[in-house]
Design an enzyme around this catalytic site. Structure first.
Site, PDB file in Angstrom:
ATOM      1  N   LYS A   1      54.119  25.535  20.786  1.00 26.50           N
ATOM      2  CA  LYS A   1      54.861  26.255  21.824  1.00 26.50           C
ATOM      3  C   LYS A   1      54.585  27.753  21.746  1.00 26.50           C
ATOM      4  CE  LYS A   1      57.252  25.154  24.581  1.00 26.50           C
ATOM      5  NZ  LYS A   1      56.948  24.804  26.009  1.00 26.50           N
TER       6      LYS A   1
ATOM      7  N   TYR B   1      55.256  21.450  16.251  1.00 21.75           N
ATOM      8  CA  TYR B   1      55.881  21.648  17.562  1.00 21.75           C
ATOM      9  C   TYR B   1      56.028  23.123  17.893  1.00 21.75           C
ATOM     10  CZ  TYR B   1      59.821  22.507  20.680  1.00 21.75           C
ATOM     11  OH  TYR B   1      60.627  23.014  21.657  1.00 21.75           O
TER      12      TYR B   1
ATOM     13  N   ASP C   1      63.354  28.930  21.347  1.00 13.27           N
ATOM     14  CA  ASP C   1      63.602  29.938  20.314  1.00 13.27           C
ATOM     15  C   ASP C   1      62.934  29.576  18.993  1.00 13.27           C
ATOM     16  OD1 ASP C   1      65.261  27.810  19.666  1.00 13.27           O
ATOM     17  OD2 ASP C   1      67.086  28.998  19.476  1.00 13.27           O
TER      18      ASP C   1
END
Length: 333
Positions: free
Chosen positions: A153, A149, A123
């Site tokens: 993603k 990060y 999320d």
């Protein structure tokens, strides 16, 4: 006999929980592909039947190895990722290599072999919400990542979408809220605090502890992924959550209370740079279209079970504990 699954990152936290779940709830066989970085651990697969679980040590960016493994399996569940925000702020490059190049390598193999592919995401690609915002993330929420990060993603998610649309890859995506449960590295928030209490070290809380996370037990994540693999519509994204919103202060105090300590026996430490305020998942699509429901609907019960696991498995987490605490001490955290 069931399918043969390739699970990337299957010796890591969420991946190993998924492998255990598959062995317990299906007849499938599993090949685990894991690089065994610090976050991967052979011990997380200990006790699983060798005739059903095979560990291959290797890199998801190794195209020849990946191609060979895709030729041996019916479906792929892609968990492998560099996933720690603090580490991405310290050195972003491994996040690009694994999350972007590694996912590209897997997608190209899926394209060549026509393999069913499920991509695990987070999320955090959606950024964060204000603490007083009643909204939650949905599948249509625009991406707004805030760290190396989460940005890598987000990039990997977009690669999957493009390979579905451009090349017909048979893929689905899931974005999940924060996981907790067995086999989670002690650098992470919940196991760090649990193991601190076990070691008579005061837990550490970033800033004021007002940041909110939407917690889900790793076993519920696993059952959701199996549901999507079996029933999900190709090209679709499904958000996985268990309505577990808690601020970090509440979580630390609950850990202390469940472990028989005063609720205020923790220290405030320097906040993380760019610390997202709030995550919240709306999993309506997954529940209504695919019929999934979480087992651990009571966060306190799930947390108590997790505390019991860490108490019973000090041999699993102890080797990494001192190094983690020494690293955080250098940062005043």
């Amino acid at each position: 006999m069931g399918r043969r699954l390739l699970v990337t990152g299957g010796a890591g936290f969420i991946g190993s929980n998924f492998v255990h779940h598959v062995v317990e709830h299906t007849d499938d066989e599993v090949i685990v592909l894991d690089k065994l970085t610090y976050a991967g651990n052979r011990a997380s697969l200990a006790g699983l039947p060798e005739q059903r679980v095979e560990l291959v040590v290797g890199d998801i960016a190794d195209a020849a190895l990946v191609d060979d493994l895709f030729g041996r399996v019916d479906a792929v569940v892609h968990y492998a990722a560099e996933s720690h925000n603090d580490n991405s702020l310290n050195d972003p490059r491994p996040f690009l290599d694994t999350n972007i190049v590694g996912t590209y390598t897997l997608l190209e193999a899926a394209r060549r072999h026509g393999t069913r592919f499920h991509h695990i995401s987070t999320d955090e690609v959606y950024g964060d919400l204000e603490l007083d915002d009643p909204a939650r993330f949905t599948e249509s929420t625009p991406y707004n990542p805030s760290s190396p990060y989460s940005s890598t993603k987000a990039g990997s998610d977009l690669l999957v979408r493009a390979w579905v649309r451009s090349f017909g890859v048979q893929a689905t995506i899931s974005n999940c809220s924060n996981n907790y449960g067995p086999y989670q590295h002690v650098e992470k928030f919940i196991p760090r605090q649990i193991t601190n209490v076990i070691r008579d070290i005061r837990p550490k809380l970033y800033g004021k502890g007002e940041n909110v996370r939407d917690w889900i037990h790793a076993d519920d994540h696993s059952s959701a992924v199996l549901t999507i693999l079996d029933k999900g519509e190709i090209g679709q994204t499904y958000l996985i959550g268990a309505d577990g919103e808690k601020d970090n202060k509440t979580v630390v105090e609950l850990i202390l209370t469940l472990m028989g300590q005063p609720a205020d026996a923790y220290d405030h430490v320097t906040d993380r740079a760019g610390h997202d305020l709030r995550y919240a998942i709306d999993s309506t699509k997954l529940r209504t279209e695919l019929g999934w429901q979480p087992h651990y609907r009571d966060f306190e019960a799930g947390l108590a079970a997790t505390i019991d696991w860490y108490r019973a498995h000090e041999d699993w987490w102890a080797p990494a504990k001192d190094g983690v605490e020494a690293f955080y001490a250098t940062k005043g955290q």
